[in-house]
Design an enzyme around this catalytic site. Structure first.
Site, short mmCIF file in Angstrom:
data_model
loop_
_atom_site.label_atom_id
_atom_site.label_comp_id
_atom_site.label_asym_id
_atom_site.label_seq_id
_atom_site.Cartn_x
_atom_site.Cartn_y
_atom_site.Cartn_z
N LYS A 198 0.87 -1.19 0.00
CA LYS A 198 0.00 0.00 0.00
C LYS A 198 0.90 1.23 0.00
CE LYS A 198 -2.13 3.05 1.90
NZ LYS A 198 -2.00 4.48 1.48
N GLU A 272 8.74 1.33 11.44
CA GLU A 272 9.81 2.30 11.21
C GLU A 272 9.15 3.67 11.31
OE1 GLU A 272 13.14 2.64 11.30
OE2 GLU A 272 12.95 0.79 10.14
N CYS A 306 13.05 10.52 7.98
CA CYS A 306 12.79 10.10 9.36
C CYS A 306 14.06 10.25 10.20
CB CYS A 306 12.27 8.67 9.40
SG CYS A 306 13.21 7.56 8.36
N GLU A 403 8.53 16.34 15.37
CA GLU A 403 9.07 16.07 14.04
C GLU A 403 8.41 17.01 13.04
OE1 GLU A 403 8.05 12.26 12.12
OE2 GLU A 403 10.17 12.07 11.64
P1 NAP Z 1 1.40 8.48 7.71
O1 NAP Z 1 0.03 9.02 7.85
O2 NAP Z 1 1.98 7.74 8.83
O3 NAP Z 1 1.39 7.59 6.38
C1 NAP Z 1 2.23 6.48 6.12
C2 NAP Z 1 1.43 5.40 5.42
O4 NAP Z 1 0.40 4.89 6.26
C3 NAP Z 1 0.72 5.89 4.17
O5 NAP Z 1 0.73 4.87 3.19
C4 NAP Z 1 -0.67 6.13 4.69
O6 NAP Z 1 -1.66 6.17 3.71
C5 NAP Z 1 -0.85 4.98 5.61
N1 NAP Z 1 -1.89 5.15 6.62
C6 NAP Z 1 -2.50 6.30 7.02
N2 NAP Z 1 -3.41 6.03 7.98
C7 NAP Z 1 -3.38 4.70 8.21
C8 NAP Z 1 -4.07 3.82 9.09
N3 NAP Z 1 -4.96 4.25 9.96
N4 NAP Z 1 -3.76 2.51 9.04
C9 NAP Z 1 -2.83 2.04 8.19
N5 NAP Z 1 -2.15 2.82 7.32
C10 NAP Z 1 -2.42 4.14 7.33
O7 NAP Z 1 2.37 9.63 7.33
P2 NAP Z 1 1.96 10.94 6.51
O8 NAP Z 1 0.57 11.39 6.80
O9 NAP Z 1 2.29 10.68 5.11
O10 NAP Z 1 2.94 11.96 7.16
C11 NAP Z 1 2.64 12.49 8.45
C12 NAP Z 1 3.88 12.66 9.24
O11 NAP Z 1 4.49 11.40 9.46
C13 NAP Z 1 4.95 13.47 8.58
O12 NAP Z 1 4.77 14.82 8.73
C14 NAP Z 1 6.16 12.96 9.26
O13 NAP Z 1 6.34 13.62 10.48
C15 NAP Z 1 5.86 11.53 9.52
N6 NAP Z 1 6.47 10.65 8.52
C16 NAP Z 1 7.49 9.86 8.91
C17 NAP Z 1 8.11 9.03 7.99
C18 NAP Z 1 9.22 8.14 8.37
O14 NAP Z 1 9.91 7.64 7.50
N7 NAP Z 1 9.45 7.89 9.62
C19 NAP Z 1 7.69 9.01 6.67
C20 NAP Z 1 6.62 9.81 6.29
C21 NAP Z 1 6.02 10.62 7.23
P3 NAP Z 1 -2.05 7.60 3.10
O15 NAP Z 1 -0.84 8.07 2.39
O16 NAP Z 1 -3.13 7.33 2.19
O17 NAP Z 1 -2.43 8.47 4.27
#
Ligand code: NAP
Ligand code: MG
Length: 499
Positions: A198, A272, A306, A403
């Site tokens: 996904k 992660e 990250c 973050e």
């Molecule tokens: P996120 O919401 O954690 O998204 C990561 C993945 O999880 C995406 O594929 C997302 O789908 C999916 N997802 C969202 N809600 C979910 C749920 N309830 N159950 C299972 N999967 C779900 O991250 P983001 O919204 O893209 O970014 C938000 C913040 O996360 C960023 O600002 C950053 O601080 C952090 N982040 C951290 C990393 C890292 O490598 N550690 C990477 C990206 C972001 P959708 O894309 O459709 O929402």
């Protein structure tokens, strides 16, 4: 700044961007059950790139059934390891052959530089597929000389088998779309699992192109399924009873939701998550390498890493000189669209991320932080933000604790007398850390003190496919990459035979 349209889009990428992109389920490219689609955008212009199938719970269920069938009836898990090895090696080779095509598509969807995407994201992904291709033939159990005190006189032959976990749901974020998928796909497939990938809603495209590569490499139908969609699709995957494991990269907040969703069938989970990593510069550091190195630590990938070293701890004796030099270097960085070959810093991935990062800039300034450089958006089009170096910050400021995931660093002084470890470890996260010093004893001592899954000395982002990667504290569960990723995708069976 120049509009992206002025840069040539490769013909193969143009061809890929025609029509609606579909889901890969059981070896077929199919529409979402609902027939719905959603757009993916070019962050440099905010313009729509292409419509993508909007997968939801029904589509996830179809994909899980396909993966289940492919796992339970084979041939993938029962295939000779060297056959899996050859196919995964082929995936790596095709990625290398088509590196520029993948690099440009990643740049268009994510906003990062096409050159960096090709040289880092795609080249490293290819390396990861080849590394784990090699592992397919090297997964071993052991024989154990058992004592069996309650069966005196018996004779036994005991051994362990390493078996795949089964159906794995792989959920990845938008910051390194292809690479984060490779981190999970390669070890999962090498060990004989079947998967549902996904991708993030913001960046689904390179995952779909990779789906074509898997088909070209001969990976059987149902082994790799790709469902593009939103958080509800990820939630359906992590809550599905026929899924044996979830591997997730993303925010700590969603990571906790995955843990909750996994409770139903107690599926295995590896995570992660986020970070707020300290980057520690001692007064005896080599100034000339520590300045560009520390800039790279927080600015690489526009700060959307990250592991970003966003808390810069500088020994008080050199604090003003060092932060001044980092700010000066940051102000020289060339900002522009990812397709411009001279671009060093591209746009943030989305309006949402742009709003979040500029919100932190406002909060920081309102709290009393001073921007040595940056502090606002760049230009008036696209999601560009100026690289920003904040000083005069206190540990309780939100810009120091949370973050930001953008091109923003906070610099804090420390004294040799009080040391740096307590301040550096004052975070709910523990993903990575940097240390800059010429004193080898100080380097080793500090590396031991820092609570982080990866510590880099006199460099930052010192990754290698063979080195385990993962987080202390709320930065995650488990270690990806290296031999440790094999543990994430296998389970051990103990067999004891009475002779
Ligand atoms: P996120 O919401 O954690 O998204 C990561 C993945 O999880 C995406 O594929 C997302 O789908 C999916 N997802 C969202 N809600 C979910 C749920 N309830 N159950 C299972 N999967 C779900 O991250 P983001 O919204 O893209 O970014 C938000 C913040 O996360 C960023 O600002 C950053 O601080 C952090 N982040 C951290 C990393 C890292 O490598 N550690 C990477 C990206 C972001 P959708 O894309 O459709 O929402
Ligand atoms: Mg996009």
């Amino acid at each position: 700044m120049t509009a992206v349209a002025e840069y040539a889009i490769r013909e193969d990428v143009q061809a890929f961007l025609r029509g609606t992109k579909k889901l890969l389920i059981d070896g077929n490219w199919v529409d979402a059950a609902s027939g719905r689609t959603f757009p993916t955008y070019d962050p440099a212009t905010g313009e729509r790139l292409v419509e993508v199938a909007h997968g939801e719970a029904t589509d996830i269920d179809k994909a899980v059934r396909a993966a289940r069938r492919a796992f339970d009836t084979g041939p993938w898990p029962s295939m000779k390891p060297n056959e899996r090895e050859r196919m995964l090696w082929r995936v790596g080779d095709i990625l290398s052959e088509r590196a520029e095509e993948f690099g440009q598509l990643e740049a268009l969807d994510n906003g990062k530089s096409a050159g960096i995407a090709t040289a880092v994201d795609v080249a490293w992904s290819a390396d990861i597929f080849r590394y784990y291709a090699g592992w397919a033939t090297k997964i071993e159990g052991s024989t154990i000389n058992v004592s069996m005190p309650f069966a005196p006189g018996g004779e036994f032959h005991a051994y362990t088998l390493r078996e795949p976990v089964g159906v794995c749901g792989l959920i990845v974020p938008w910051n390194f779309p292809l690479l984060m998928a490779a981190f999970k796909l390669a070890p999962a497939l090498a060990t004989g699992n079947t998967v549902i990938l996904k991708p993030a809603e913001q960046t689904p495209l390179t995952a779909l192109l990779l789906g074509e590569v898997f088909q070209e490499a001969g990976i059987p139908p149902g082994v790799v399924n790709i469902v593009t969609g939103f958080g509800d699709a990820g939630a359906a995957l992590s809550g599905h009873d026929e899924v044996d494991k979830i591997a997730f990269t993303g925010s700590t907040e969603v990571g906790k939701k995955i843990v909750d969703a996994a409770k139903g069938n107690l599926k295995k989970v590896s995570l992660e998550l986020g970070g707020k990593s300290p980057n520690v510069v001692f007064a005896d550091a080599d100034f000339d390498i520590a300045v560009p190195g520390s800039l790279n630590a927080w600015l690489f990938n526009h700060g959307q890493c990250c592991v970003a070293g966003t808390r810069l701890f500088v020994e008080d004796k050199i604090f003003d000189d060092f932060t001044g030099a980092v700010a000066e270097a940051a102000s020289q960085v060339k900002i522009g669209p990812g397709l411009d070959p001279t671009t060093q810093l591209g746009p943030l991935v989305s309006q949402e991320q742009f709003d979040k990062v500029t919100g932190y800039l406002r909060d920081g300034l309102a709290d009393g932080a001073r921007a040595l450089t940056g502090g606002k958006r760049f230009g008036d089009k696209g999601y560009f933000v100026e690289p920003t170096v904040f000083v005069d910050v206190r540990p309780e400021f939100s810009i120091v604790r949370e973050e930001i995931f953008g091109p923003v660093v906070t610099a804090l002084p420390f004294s040799a007398d009080s040391g740096v470890a307590a301040a550096a470890n004052d975070s709910m996260y523990g993903l990575a850390a940097g240390i800059w010093t010429r004193d080898i004893s100080k380097a080793h001592r500090t590396a031991k003190q820092l609570k982080a899954g990866s510590v880099w000395v006199n460099q930052y982002n010192g990754f290698d496919t063979a080195m385990p990667f993962g987080g202390y504290k709320q930065s995650g569960w488990g270690r990806e990459l290296g031999a440790t990723a094999i543990d994430l995708y296998t389970q051990t069976k103990s067999v004891n035979i009475a002779l």
